[in-house]
Write an enzyme that holds these catalytic residues in place. Structure first.
Site, PDB file in Angstrom:
ATOM      1  CB  SER A   1      -0.763   0.098   1.458  1.00  0.00           C
ATOM      2  OG  SER A   1      -2.283   0.929   0.892  1.00  0.00           O
TER       3      SER A   1
ATOM      4  CG  ASP B   1      -7.094  -2.003  -3.309  1.00  0.00           C
ATOM      5  OD1 ASP B   1      -8.189  -1.177  -2.384  1.00  0.00           O
ATOM      6  OD2 ASP B   1      -5.739  -2.471  -2.837  1.00  0.00           O
TER       7      ASP B   1
ATOM      8  CG  HIS C   1      -6.348  -1.519   0.683  1.00  0.00           C
ATOM      9  ND1 HIS C   1      -5.626  -1.200  -0.961  1.00  0.00           N
ATOM     10  CD2 HIS C   1      -5.758  -1.282   1.210  1.00  0.00           C
ATOM     11  CE1 HIS C   1      -4.365  -0.398   0.025  1.00  0.00           C
ATOM     12  NE2 HIS C   1      -4.612  -0.141   0.458  1.00  0.00           N
TER      13      HIS C   1
HETATM   14  C1  MLT Z   1      -3.110   4.183   1.909  1.00  0.00           C
HETATM   15  O1  MLT Z   1      -3.781   3.749   2.953  1.00  0.00           O
HETATM   16  O2  MLT Z   1      -1.383   3.416   2.195  1.00  0.00           O
HETATM   17  C2  MLT Z   1      -3.293   4.763   0.483  1.00  0.00           C
HETATM   18  O3  MLT Z   1      -3.788   3.305   0.152  1.00  0.00           O
HETATM   19  C3  MLT Z   1      -1.939   4.237  -0.801  1.00  0.00           C
HETATM   20  C4  MLT Z   1      -1.203   5.508   0.027  1.00  0.00           C
HETATM   21  O4  MLT Z   1      -2.152   6.819   0.711  1.00  0.00           O
HETATM   22  O5  MLT Z   1      -0.076   5.434  -0.608  1.00  0.00           O
END
Ligand code: MLT
Length: 206
Positions: free
Chosen positions: A105, A155, A186
């Site tokens: 992520s 996702d 996710h």
């Molecule tokens: C996260 O929550 O980390 C997002 O999906 C990705 C990001 O903000 O880089």
């Protein structure tokens, strides 16, 4: 050193592989260690904590809203990470060429930013639930760089189109990119971890 981190040496010296582990929003340097161990039990692990805090949650760069990134900060933080890698390699005595980034992520997004802005800093990367972190003014030369992108068709944070756009950008830059979709959200699922293990094994054979 510029990141709070753990370095867990490999059983072999010098190590055959170092996994650079980068967590998602709200994680820390401990979170990705079990995954790293699972991906390659023999690798040394270098696991970082992101330097940015969002309501107390560590991240690797600032965002303005979910999926909307502060591009200036992305550039600055990618620079910090690209600088950290050779410094860590010198301190822990490994060749930076054997490092593979494994990011989840937000950790995948900072890895993608380093790939796009500092070609050569990371030679191979597993990007788990990644999206386009920024659009560089000119595409880098990523010939010889291997990337595995593992995305989820359901996702809620990363649209399929965005993962495909990142894949296209990296391919256009010359990287050898494998894009995998799981029927998943996710959260990571078992099959893609198994696929990531195989992908790493293949890179050892090359
Ligand atoms: C996260 O929550 O980390 C997002 O999906 C990705 C990001 O903000 O880089």
């Amino acid at each position: 050193m510029d990141f709070i981190h753990h370095f867990i040496p490999a059983h072999e010296t010098p190590p055959r592989r170092v996994l650079l582990l980068l967590h998602g929003t709200g994680g820390n340097e401990n979170d990705m260690i079990p995954l790293g161990r699972d991906l390659d039990p023999a690798a040394a692990l270098l696991s970082l904590r992101g330097n940015v805090l969002e309501n107390g949650m560590p991240r690797f760069f600032r965002r303005l809203a979910e999926g909307v990134f502060d591009e200036e900060d992305v550039v600055r933080r990618a620079h910090e990470l690209a600088d950290f890698i050779p410094a860590a390699a010198a301190k822990y005595e490994f060749d930076p060429a054997i490092l593979s980034a494994v990011g989840y992520s937000n950790g995948a997004n900072i890895s993608a930013a380093v790939l796009l802005l500092y070609p050569g800093a990371i030679k191979s990367a597993i990007l788990l639930r990644a999206m386009v972190p920024l659009t560089p003014a000119t595409l880098p030369d990523l010939a010889g760089i291997r990337v595995l992108i593992c995305s989820g068709t359901r996702d809620p944070i990363i649209p399929v189109e965005n993962a495909e756009r990142l894949t296209a950008m990296l391919r256009e830059s010359g990287a050898d990119v494998t894009l995998r979709f799981e029927e998943a959200g996710h959260q990571l699922v078992f099959d893609e971890i198994a696929a990531a293990k195989n992908w790493l094994r293949e890179s050892s054979r090359e």
